[in-house]
Design an enzyme around this catalytic site. Structure first.
Site, PDB file in Angstrom:
ATOM      1  CG  HIS A  36      52.902  50.099  33.925  1.00 32.47           C
ATOM      2  ND1 HIS A  36      52.081  50.016  35.018  1.00 32.47           N
ATOM      3  CD2 HIS A  36      53.767  51.121  34.177  1.00 32.47           C
ATOM      4  CE1 HIS A  36      52.429  50.946  35.901  1.00 32.47           C
ATOM      5  NE2 HIS A  36      53.452  51.629  35.422  1.00 32.47           N
ATOM      6  CE1 TYR A  37      48.621  43.446  31.531  1.00 33.09           C
ATOM      7  CE2 TYR A  37      50.369  41.803  31.541  1.00 33.09           C
ATOM      8  CZ  TYR A  37      49.092  42.204  31.889  1.00 33.09           C
ATOM      9  OH  TYR A  37      48.291  41.358  32.600  1.00 33.09           O
ATOM     10  CB  THR A  38      48.448  48.701  27.339  1.00 31.67           C
ATOM     11  OG1 THR A  38      48.561  47.626  26.387  1.00 31.67           O
ATOM     12  CG2 THR A  38      49.511  49.766  27.046  1.00 31.67           C
ATOM     13  CD  GLU A 101      50.760  51.460  30.971  1.00 34.62           C
ATOM     14  OE1 GLU A 101      50.734  50.327  30.419  1.00 34.62           O
ATOM     15  OE2 GLU A 101      50.221  51.712  32.067  1.00 34.62           O
ATOM     16  CG  HIS A 143      51.638  48.331  37.907  1.00 34.27           C
ATOM     17  ND1 HIS A 143      50.496  48.638  37.224  1.00 34.27           N
ATOM     18  CD2 HIS A 143      51.564  49.028  39.072  1.00 34.27           C
ATOM     19  CE1 HIS A 143      49.763  49.480  37.941  1.00 34.27           C
ATOM     20  NE2 HIS A 143      50.389  49.724  39.074  1.00 34.27           N
ATOM     21  CG  ASP A 153      50.897  45.802  34.767  1.00 37.56           C
ATOM     22  OD1 ASP A 153      50.328  45.713  35.865  1.00 37.56           O
ATOM     23  OD2 ASP A 153      51.315  46.884  34.293  1.00 37.56           O
TER      24      ASP A 153
END
Ligand SMILES: [Zn+2]
Length: 261
Positions: A36-38, A101, A143, A153
């Site tokens: 994921h990215y935040t 993350e 994700h 993401d």
């Protein structure tokens, strides 16, 4: 439950415990690594949110922009990062996965490239996790792969090819993008059924309806973000379909799985 003092991965420098986790359903062993990215303007806010009981979200690991890695949830526990998601028929993706993350402001923040130090840490962490758990390359996912209608993401700038060269994830060189429309939203018939069936075979949460609908378009877009990032438009052009076919053909053997399903 007592917290362990040592991170599960030697790549993580410390434990920064989040209360947001539970039992993996039926003691499910994780066999998906989900990235994921935040997607938040400040990484400190993202970290706090992943540890806030009211937010009810978490991940096993947090990778700072400068490359530091902290562990938030023990790998043995079910972290809460996937939400409504599905891969290869598995709908409890949180029970089936380990989640990372990666601090990045994401599409809403203009999608800046991931810094070098951060990518080096992500690669080291992923290599360690897939080795210890025996996670197959084609189950290292973004994700957006498992929730294509909701998520984008870790985004099309995430260096999947580089991870693959480092031994993490499945990837083939994308077929060159050429002009000309192929299958688009609204098209229907046996070719659309075949296209949807190919996505299902790879694991994507597509439905074989014979109609190129909103879901199909989202799956095509998710696929392009991961495997054909040169153009992300939701159009199943020849390059997209060829790349998907090449991926299926190059996929490592799936031990124990029937060859037709
Ligand atoms: Zn995510």
């Amino acid at each position: 439950m007592s917290a362990s003092l040592v991170p599960d991965s030697p790549v993580a420098e410390k434990i920064f415990p989040s209360p947001n986790h539970g039992e993996r359903r039926n003691g499910r062993r994780p066999d998906i690594l989900l990235l994921h990215y935040t997607g938040m303007p400040r990484e400190s806010d993202a970290l706090q949110r992943l540890c806030n009981p009211l937010a009810e979200v978490s991940a096993h690991y947090f990778v700072f922009e400068d490359g530091r890695v902290w562990q938030l949830v023990p790998e043995a526990r079910r972290a809460w990062h996937a939400g409504a998601a599905s891969w290869d028929g598995e709908t409890d993706v949180n029970s089936a996965s380990i989640g990372i993350e990666i601090a990045n402001v994401g599409h809403e923040g203009g999608l800046p490239p991931y810094p070098e130090a951060q990518i080096e840490s992500v690669i080291a962490l992923c290599r360690d996790i897939v080795a210890r758990w025996g996670i197959r390359p084609d189950r290292v996912l973004g994700h957006s792969d498992v929730a294509p209608l909701r998520k984008e993401d870790p985004g099309e700038l995430f260096p999947w090819e580089r991870l693959h060269r480092a031994g993490v994830g499945h990837w083939v060189a994308p077929a060159p993008v050429s002009d000309g429309r192929f299958f688009v939203r609204g098209d229907q018939g046996p070719p659309i059924e075949a296209l949807q069936a190919m996505f299902v075979l790879y694991g994507y949460p597509a439905t074989v309806t014979g109609v190129f609908d909103q879901e199909t378009e989202a799956v095509v877009r998710a696929f392009q973000r991961h495997f054909r990032p040169g153009r992300i438009d939701g159009v199943a052009d020849l390059s997209t379909i060829t790349t998907l076919r090449d991926l299926l053909a190059a996929r490592p053997p799936r031990d124990g799985a029937p060859s037709s399903a």
